[in-house]
Design a protein around this motif. Structure first.
Motif, PDB file in Angstrom:
ATOM      1  N   UNK A 154       8.540  10.388 -14.677  1.00 23.11           N
ATOM      2  CA  UNK A 154       9.284   9.321 -14.061  1.00 23.11           C
ATOM      3  C   UNK A 154       9.471   7.914 -14.608  1.00 23.11           C
ATOM      4  N   UNK A 155      10.311   7.280 -13.830  1.00 20.94           N
ATOM      5  CA  UNK A 155      10.349   5.989 -14.132  1.00 20.94           C
ATOM      6  C   UNK A 155      10.762   5.303 -13.111  1.00 20.94           C
ATOM      7  N   UNK A 156      10.039   4.993 -12.360  1.00 19.73           N
ATOM      8  CA  UNK A 156       9.828   4.325 -10.801  1.00 19.73           C
ATOM      9  C   UNK A 156      11.086   2.507 -11.148  1.00 19.73           C
ATOM     10  N   UNK A 157      11.532   3.175 -10.104  1.00 17.98           N
ATOM     11  CA  UNK A 157      12.335   1.855 -10.141  1.00 17.98           C
ATOM     12  C   UNK A 157      12.373   1.490  -8.400  1.00 17.98           C
ATOM     13  N   UNK A 158      11.735   2.096  -7.042  1.00 16.84           N
ATOM     14  CA  UNK A 158      11.607   1.129  -6.023  1.00 16.84           C
ATOM     15  C   UNK A 158      10.794   1.786  -5.320  1.00 16.84           C
ATOM     16  N   UNK A 159       9.974   0.811  -5.011  1.00 20.17           N
ATOM     17  CA  UNK A 159       8.910   1.260  -4.377  1.00 20.17           C
ATOM     18  C   UNK A 159       8.554   0.882  -3.564  1.00 20.17           C
ATOM     19  N   UNK A 160       7.554   1.337  -1.834  1.00 18.20           N
ATOM     20  CA  UNK A 160       7.627   0.738  -0.975  1.00 18.20           C
ATOM     21  C   UNK A 160       6.342   1.107  -0.663  1.00 18.20           C
ATOM     22  N   UNK A 161       4.973   0.505   0.510  1.00 21.24           N
ATOM     23  CA  UNK A 161       4.191   1.213   0.709  1.00 21.24           C
ATOM     24  C   UNK A 161       4.139   0.664   2.440  1.00 21.24           C
ATOM     25  N   UNK A 162       3.571   1.862   3.017  1.00 23.28           N
ATOM     26  CA  UNK A 162       3.335   2.130   4.178  1.00 23.28           C
ATOM     27  C   UNK A 162       2.172   1.229   4.652  1.00 23.28           C
ATOM     28  N   UNK A 163       1.894   0.267   5.484  1.00 26.19           N
ATOM     29  CA  UNK A 163       1.336  -0.581   6.045  1.00 26.19           C
ATOM     30  C   UNK A 163       1.338  -0.138   7.432  1.00 26.19           C
ATOM     31  N   UNK A 164      -0.348  -1.524   8.317  1.00 25.56           N
ATOM     32  CA  UNK A 164       0.418  -1.951   9.063  1.00 25.56           C
ATOM     33  C   UNK A 164       0.939  -2.695   9.550  1.00 25.56           C
ATOM     34  N   UNK A 165       1.598  -3.107  10.951  1.00 21.09           N
ATOM     35  CA  UNK A 165       2.288  -4.602  11.218  1.00 21.09           C
ATOM     36  C   UNK A 165       1.840  -4.318  12.601  1.00 21.09           C
ATOM     37  N   UNK A 166       1.747  -6.199  12.810  1.00 19.20           N
ATOM     38  CA  UNK A 166       1.416  -6.488  14.333  1.00 19.20           C
ATOM     39  C   UNK A 166       1.847  -7.958  14.334  1.00 19.20           C
ATOM     40  N   UNK A 167       1.862  -8.235  15.827  1.00 13.78           N
ATOM     41  CA  UNK A 167       3.124  -9.348  16.641  1.00 13.78           C
ATOM     42  C   UNK A 167       1.684 -10.832  15.627  1.00 13.78           C
ATOM     43  N   UNK A 168       1.200 -11.528  14.793  1.00 14.91           N
ATOM     44  CA  UNK A 168       0.390 -12.327  14.838  1.00 14.91           C
ATOM     45  C   UNK A 168       0.413 -12.989  15.611  1.00 14.91           C
TER      46      UNK A 168
END
Length: 570
Positions: free
Chosen positions: A178-192
């Motif tokens: 397969x050829x990747x054409x979009x990609x996103x990660x599952x990360x930690x989010x916080x109120x800086x």
């Protein structure tokens, strides 16, 4: 300020351009002027050369109508609404790019696999299906395809090494499927803004005895969740955690998207643990699945997996808004932007664009975010060398059942929407990076302060630890649907975490057993181990891992700015 998003003028120009399909450089230049400009990793001269290659390669297919399909996210909307008309105008190949739900994409792909009927000429489906595609051999092996039948329609400037997720779509045989054409990660989010507020920082350190910062492990995440929950900040009652718990198919994504790997349930290995992956499925030396339950050497119901589910349930009940337990993925997604959530351990970077809109409680007056993203904290069973989270990689897939001329025309469209000419602009619209050259583009250096750490993460050495589902999963569509039902029982209290994971591993093994008996996967199919005393496997090195005496080790945090500096110095 650069035009990161498509303007109404550009859309209008493309609409006019796409009317009569005249397939020449006039159309290409109109597209480059109206839409791309300098938002490309190529010079204008190089852009025109790449467009001329597409015109020449597509000549044999001029006038052909082809169909592509993908799930509905911003990136694919841009491809469907802007890039597909442009491609049609430039090449004379008429593309209809349908946008439907992710589950519907998989359903149609399964139907084409089962019937051989050519429903779509090109699918964009997650690389999570790499184990399915490699074993069933019903999709075109792109490595051989590009070198053989499709050599005349493969862009010499495609540059596979520039795709940061190409390992995700490569089978154990070393072939790209397969050829990747979009990609996103599952990360930690916080109120800086809250995490760097001197009064809040002092209150946290006084109560817990260590500095408030990005949690490195789950012990620190839990302390931070407890600290913020019920606290009033700027007149708002705050919650220290956000999640969702409704018994719904989207609850399955919450777990198959690598929750067990974050806990440390699988083995070491990048992009996925071997021999036991983050789903708890063990494979033998020939990559054949041999078990999911601990009794067969799997880890789906092992101590680390049970610990991960217990933490999920406990945090949802104790630290999230009461409504979260009844929410689905799509309902929970917008909640952090409403300004009541201090942190979220499981947050997709695909939400970035929606979290930086003007007027949101989590955005400053100058447009910069009050929040940041960072690497996910790790569970007590996690070890160096393991993956630490999930990365979605929507990837072009060409079925063997698609006639060759239509597959070639579709392959040209796939390469166009992933080309160096368009990828920088497309990435500004959707913020789903697939090319290293795009990540390093100067326009993203300029825009980085507005994106809450997204650019810094993708430029960092940490990004390799976030990977999609791997090749241990032999039939993703059949196995993935089991997860939400089992986890839903744990979330609702209908079953304990141990009972839920016992049920899940047994159900996974039932599917593996059926595949083994059917023999449809030949030498690549499951061959289940005989059941043994679970203690035998718990005594072996690696996964499944025995229960730890202490599942709440010393909490560790790191300052966000210190973390970013360490990446930049790497």
């Amino acid at each position: 300020m650069r035009k990161y998003l498509t303007t109404s003028v550009a859309v209008a120009a493309l609409t006019v351009m796409a009317g009569p399909a005249f397939a020449d450089m006039e159309a290409a230049r109109a597209f480059l002027d109206a839409e791309i400009g300098d938002l490309s990793s190529l010079t204008r001269e190089e852009q025109e050369a790449e467009m001329q290659w597409f015109i020449d390669a597509a000549e044999q297919f001029r006038g052909m109508d082809i169909r592509a399909v993908s799930e509905t996210i911003t990136t694919h909307e841009y491809e469907s609404q802007v890039l597909a008309p442009a491609f049609s105008a430039i090449t004379g190949i008429n593309v209809t790019h349908d946008l439907i739900g992710e589950g519907d994409v998989i359903e149609r792909l399964q139907t084409q696999m089962q019937t051989g009927e050519n429903i779509y000429d090109m699918y964009v489906n997650d690389s999570d299906l790499i184990g399915t595609h490699w074993r069933y051999q019903q999709v075109r092996n792109l490595t051989d395809w590009m070198a053989g039948p499709a050599a005349d329609v493969t862009n010499p400037n495609l540059d596979l090494e520039d795709f940061v997720g190409i390992s995700f779509t490569t089978g154990p045989d070393g072939k790209v499927y397969q050829l990747p054409i979009q990609q996103f990660a599952n990360l930690y989010w916080f109120r800086y803004d809250w995490f760097t507020d001197p009064e809040i920082m002092a209150a946290f350190e006084e109560e817990y005895g260590y500095p408030l910062g990005v949690p490195v492990n789950w012990s620190a995440y839990e302390d931070i969740a407890e600290f913020f929950t019920g606290r009033e900040i700027d007149g708002v009652e705050v919650y220290g955690h956000m999640d969702y718990g409704r018994k719904d198919p989207s609850l399955g994504w919450r777990f198959t998207d690598a929750w067990l790997s974050m806990a440390g349930a699988g083995d070491q290995g990048i992009p996925n643990g071997l021999p036991v992956d983050e789903w708890g499925i063990r494979v033998d030396e020939n990559s054949r699945p041999v078990g999911s339950c601990v009794a067969r050497g799997g880890a789906t119901n092992g101590p680390a997996a049970v610990y991960s589910v217990e933490k999920y349930v406990d945090w949802l009940q104790a630290y999230a808004p009461p409504a979260a337990a009844g929410m689905t993925f799509s309902e929970a997604g917008p909640v952090p932007a409403q300004g009541e959530i201090a942190q979220q351990i499981f947050w997709y970077t695909a939400f970035t664009a929606d979290m930086v809109a003007d007027g949101l409680p989590v955005v400053n007056e100058d447009g910069t975010p009050k929040w940041r993203m960072a690497p996910s904290p790790r569970g007590a069973y996690w070890e160096d060398g393991m993956k630490l989270g999930y990365q979605d990689a929507g990837s072009v897939t060409l079925m063997e059942s698609t006639p060759e001329d239509r597959a070639k025309a579709a392959w040209l469209y796939a390469q166009f929407i992933a080309s160096k000419t368009v990828d920088v602009k497309k990435s500004h619209v959707g913020l789903t990076f697939v090319r290293e050259s795009t990540i390093q583009h100067e326009s993203f250096t300029e825009r980085a302060p507005m994106l809450g750490g997204l650019v810094e993460f993708y430029r960092s050495p940490a990004r390799v630890q976030w990977t999609p589902t791997g090749t241990n999963v032999p039939d993703y569509p059949r196995l993935a649907q089991l997860w939400w039902q089992a986890i839903g029982d744990a979330s609702s209290g209908a079953a304990s975490a141990q009972e839920a994971m016992d049920n899940l591993c047994r159900e996974q093994e039932q599917v593996l057993s059926r595949l083994e008996r059917a023999g449809v996967l030949g030498d690549l199919g499951p061959v289940l181990n005989e059941e043994r005393d679970p203690q035998y496997w718990l005594d072996q090195p690696g996964a499944p891992k025995p229960e730890l005496e202490n599942e709440d080790p010393q909490p560790i945090t790191i300052g966000y700015d210190e973390l970013i500096q360490s990446w930049q110095n790497n």
